[in-house]
Design a protein around this motif. Structure first.
Motif, short mmCIF file in Angstrom:
data_model
loop_
_atom_site.label_atom_id
_atom_site.label_comp_id
_atom_site.label_asym_id
_atom_site.label_seq_id
_atom_site.Cartn_x
_atom_site.Cartn_y
_atom_site.Cartn_z
N ASP A 1 7.38 -25.35 40.96
CA ASP A 1 8.69 -24.87 40.54
C ASP A 1 8.96 -23.50 41.14
O ASP A 1 8.46 -22.49 40.67
CB ASP A 1 8.80 -24.80 39.01
CG ASP A 1 10.24 -24.62 38.56
OD1 ASP A 1 11.12 -24.45 39.43
OD2 ASP A 1 10.49 -24.64 37.35
N GLU A 2 9.72 -23.45 42.20
CA GLU A 2 10.06 -22.22 42.90
C GLU A 2 8.86 -21.28 43.02
O GLU A 2 8.91 -20.15 42.55
CB GLU A 2 11.19 -21.50 42.16
CG GLU A 2 12.37 -22.41 41.93
CD GLU A 2 13.69 -21.67 41.86
OE1 GLU A 2 13.74 -20.54 42.37
OE2 GLU A 2 14.64 -22.24 41.32
N SER B 1 14.68 -27.80 37.67
CA SER B 1 13.48 -27.52 36.89
C SER B 1 13.34 -28.50 35.74
O SER B 1 12.24 -28.94 35.42
CB SER B 1 13.53 -26.11 36.33
OG SER B 1 13.55 -25.17 37.36
MG LIG Z 1 14.54 -23.63 37.75
#
Ligand SMILES: [Mg+2]
Ligand SMILES: Nc1ncnc2c1ncn2[C@@H]1O[C@H](COP(=O)(O)OP(=O)(O)OP(=O)(O)O)[C@@H](O)[C@H]1O
Lengths: 358, 276
Positions: free
Chosen positions: A158-159, A43
């Motif tokens: 991001d995810e 991240s």
């Molecule tokens: Mg992350």
């Protein structure tokens, strides 16, 4: 054109190095996945690309432009957050048109772009609702829609699927894959889910503790991992690792069974043999197929329907995971043997670096 | 089925208890209102009368003796000005504290609050001298600045807690969408937290409106707000309860009405973090 180049990037927080020198190229229109365990800095790297964190050292280039010090506002990248981060006080329509309004696009253009994105994502009936009145899956689609209308140079995810339930996750995963083909855009996608990485990516970068361990196509990483970390991280269940010892010019397993390595291969001492569960075979009483025969006991049997994972305890070696057919009948507690065919084995030296692939 | 009567009983008890608490809280205001319509004689009588012949005499005398509108206007200007000035400083300050914290942010916040622990009288002389030297005695500007300053710590704290409840992802999303700091504040942060901002502003308004220490000490007539008018009725010719009540009623009526009208907003703001 949007080709992203990252050069020896470094970042630390409060004196702790988080990104420890990363080099990476994401080609135009490529779908690149950052894969790695929790806390490895995926991240953080994405946020550095986005401009939400300041770079300590290194460079980020987008096509010919050096964007290392450009503020996030002016990078023209779109990000889809894990938490969706929708504007709670705006309707779906306003959420999606916010960026265009800021960019002073005219109303006709805004309507056209929002309408098109809403159509792609099946959001048309929801355009006048506020985020609070949407389900998790719908919010996720709005978040993606908000990115699409911008027509950014690069999409950053991001995810994005981690807050969805299993069924919706599969469905949205397919939707993202379809979107990538349709939009023909450069995408960078962070996940710790290897299924997402394997299914979506053109290129996977495997991260570990702030470094990239390996970059390549999903199957390439699966078949030819450069080290034990990548070999162990990709594959469900994990690859089996068996330590080797040198004896009389040959190699033996921990229980003394001799293994034949490919001719001319010198692994040195402290080497490890790696073999995936699908390459081990549960054998019958006197099986004469090639390979080393290891006797042990079934400890756990996991039946998934289409296939079965058998965990076999081998004295002085440990537990091996074997993939068997869906109709595998023997239960836990039974004595079985496992056949290890070294033609399918990977070899790692004492440092964990791969020195041989099947 | 058997549960129903007990549940109804519980609800009745709760209702009675709420009314009682409400009445106790409201009683002083009610009593002030009643007393303001009594004659001075009725106001003093023991035991107090709940039934009496109402009179408007107190209000007549007050309006004859003092220019109510002059004081009311001063109150509006000073309390309103202090609220606007306070918000203009508190919102950016809270923004910085909430979204760009440093190692010392917590300490600074605590230090700001600690200034509220200093009794006002402790700085009376220096502030009086400063105002005198700046030629700002009996000026509304001085009151505005002072009211804003004494309310600032609480305002910053309140707004800071509202901002802390807003996930930073939302602000980062705005940044990615191309909104700079100013646009992020005006288009995203302030609209989302408007309930909290409104209740902060209202609280500052009420506190400034009712402030009397600095009003009494720094003003004489020109800039004196309603709280000073109330005080002027309490001493010179002895205590006149009825007139004092009448002038107090006049002084707090505007703010009471405002609070009443905005109570929904106020309650929503004060419980903002709790219900989300
Ligand atoms: Mg992350
Ligand atoms: N703003 C920050 N300040 C201090 N440390 C941070 C900050 N952001 C991240 N870190 C640290 O950096 C490390 C990497 O964080 P990061 O969020 O990049 O991990 P990740 O790979 O995305 O993990 P996950 O899969 O759990 O999201 C973590 O140890 C985290 O504690």
């Amino acid at each position: 054109m949007s080709r992203l180049v990252i050069r020896s990037l470094r970042k630390s927080f409060d004196g702790t190095d988080i990104i420890k020198g990363v080099d990476l190229v994401v080609e135009n229109r490529e779908f690149c996945v950052f894969l790695g365990p929790s806390g490895c800095g995926k991240s953080t790297l994405l946020r550095l690309i986005a401009g939400l964190e300041d770079v300590d050292e290194g460079q980020i280039l987008l096509d010919e432009d050096d964007i290392t010090d450009l503020p996030a506002v002016r990078r023209d990248l779109a990000m889809v957050f894990q938490s969706y981060a929708l504007y709670p006080h705006m309707t779906v329509r306003d959420n999606m048109s916010f960026a265009l309004k800021l960019a002073k696009a005219d109303n006709a253009t805004i309507d056209a772009k929002v309408g098109k994105a809403a159509k792609i994502l099946a959001l048309e009936p929801l355009l006048d609702r506020k985020p609070a009145a949407l389900s998790g899956g719908q919010r996720q689609r709005v978040a993606i829609g908000r990115a699409i209308v911008r027509e950014p140079r690069v999409f950053l995810f991001d995810e994005p699927l981690s807050n969805l339930d299993a069924a919706l996750r599969v469905q949205t995963r397919l939707e993202i894959a379809r979107l990538h083909q349709e939009l023909n855009a450069t995408m960078v996608y962070v996940t710790h889910d290897q299924v997402e990485a394997m299914t979506l990516a053109d290129k996977v970068a495997v991260f570990n503790e702030g470094r990239i361990e390996q970059v390549g196509s999903p199957l390439d990483l699966y078949r030819r991992p450069v080290n034990r970390f990548v070999a162990g991280f990709l594959g469900m269940p994990q690859m089996n690792f068996l330590p080797l010892t040198t004896a009389n010019g040959g190699y033996t397993l921990a229980n003394g069974a001799a293994v034949a390595l490919p001719a001319g291969l010198d692994a040195g001492s402290g080497a490890t043999l790696g073999i995936r569960p699908e390459h081990l075979v549960i054998c019958e009483g006197d099986d004469a197929r090639p390979g080393v025969r290891l006797d042990g006991k079934l400890t756990v049997v996991e039946r998934l329907g289409s296939e079965t994972y058998a965990y076999v305890d081998i004295p002085s070696i440990g537990t091996l995971t074997v993939r068997a057919e869906g109709d595998f009948e023997r239960g836990a507690g039974r004595g079985v043997c496992v056949r290890l065919d070294t033609t399918h084995a990977h070899l790692f030296d004492a440092k964990g670096v791969a020195i041989h692939h099947p | 089925m058997a549960k129903k009567p007990t549940r109804r009983l519980a609800r009745t008890v709760r209702a009675i208890a709420s009314w009682l608490v409400g009445l106790i809280v409201f009683f002083p205001i009610l009593w002030m209102l009643l007393t303001s319509f009594k004659t001075e004689l009725d106001a003093f009588s023991m035991p107090p009368h709940f039934v009496f012949a109402p009179t408007l005499e107190n209000y007549e005398q007050i309006l004859k003796r003092a220019n109510y509108l002059h004081y009311a206007w001063n109150s509006i200007v000073t309390a309103g000005g202090a609220t606007i000035l306070g918000m203009l400083v508190a919102v950016p300050a809270a923004f910085a504290f909430a979204y760009h914290p440093t190692l010392r942010t917590k300490n600074i916040l605590l230090w700001m609050l600690s200034t509220k622990m200093l009794p006002g009288v402790g700085v009376l002389v220096p502030i009086y001298l400063i105002c005198r030297d700046l030629n700002m005695l009996d000026s509304r500007t001085a009151l505005i600045v002072i009211f804003a300053l004494i309310n600032l710590p609480i305002m910053v704290w309140m707004i800071y807690t509202y901002f802390r409840d807003i996930p930073i992802d939302i602000l980062e999303a705005a940044r990615m969408d191309g909104a700079g700091t100013w646009k992020t504040m005006s288009r995203v942060l302030i609209p989302i937290s408007r309930g909290g901002l409104a209740s902060t502003a209202l609280l500052c308004l009420i506190l400034s409106w009712n402030e009397s220490f600095w009003s009494l000490n720094l003003t004489t007539s020109n800039a004196a707000p309603l709280s000073a008018l109330v005080a002027s009725f309490s001493s010179p010719e002895g205590l006149f309860w009825a007139k004092l009540s009448a002038v107090s009623t006049l002084a707090c009526a505007p703010i009471l009405v405002l609070g009443w009208l905005s109570q929904r907003q106020l309650v929503r703001g004060l419980t903002f973090g709790a219900v989300k």
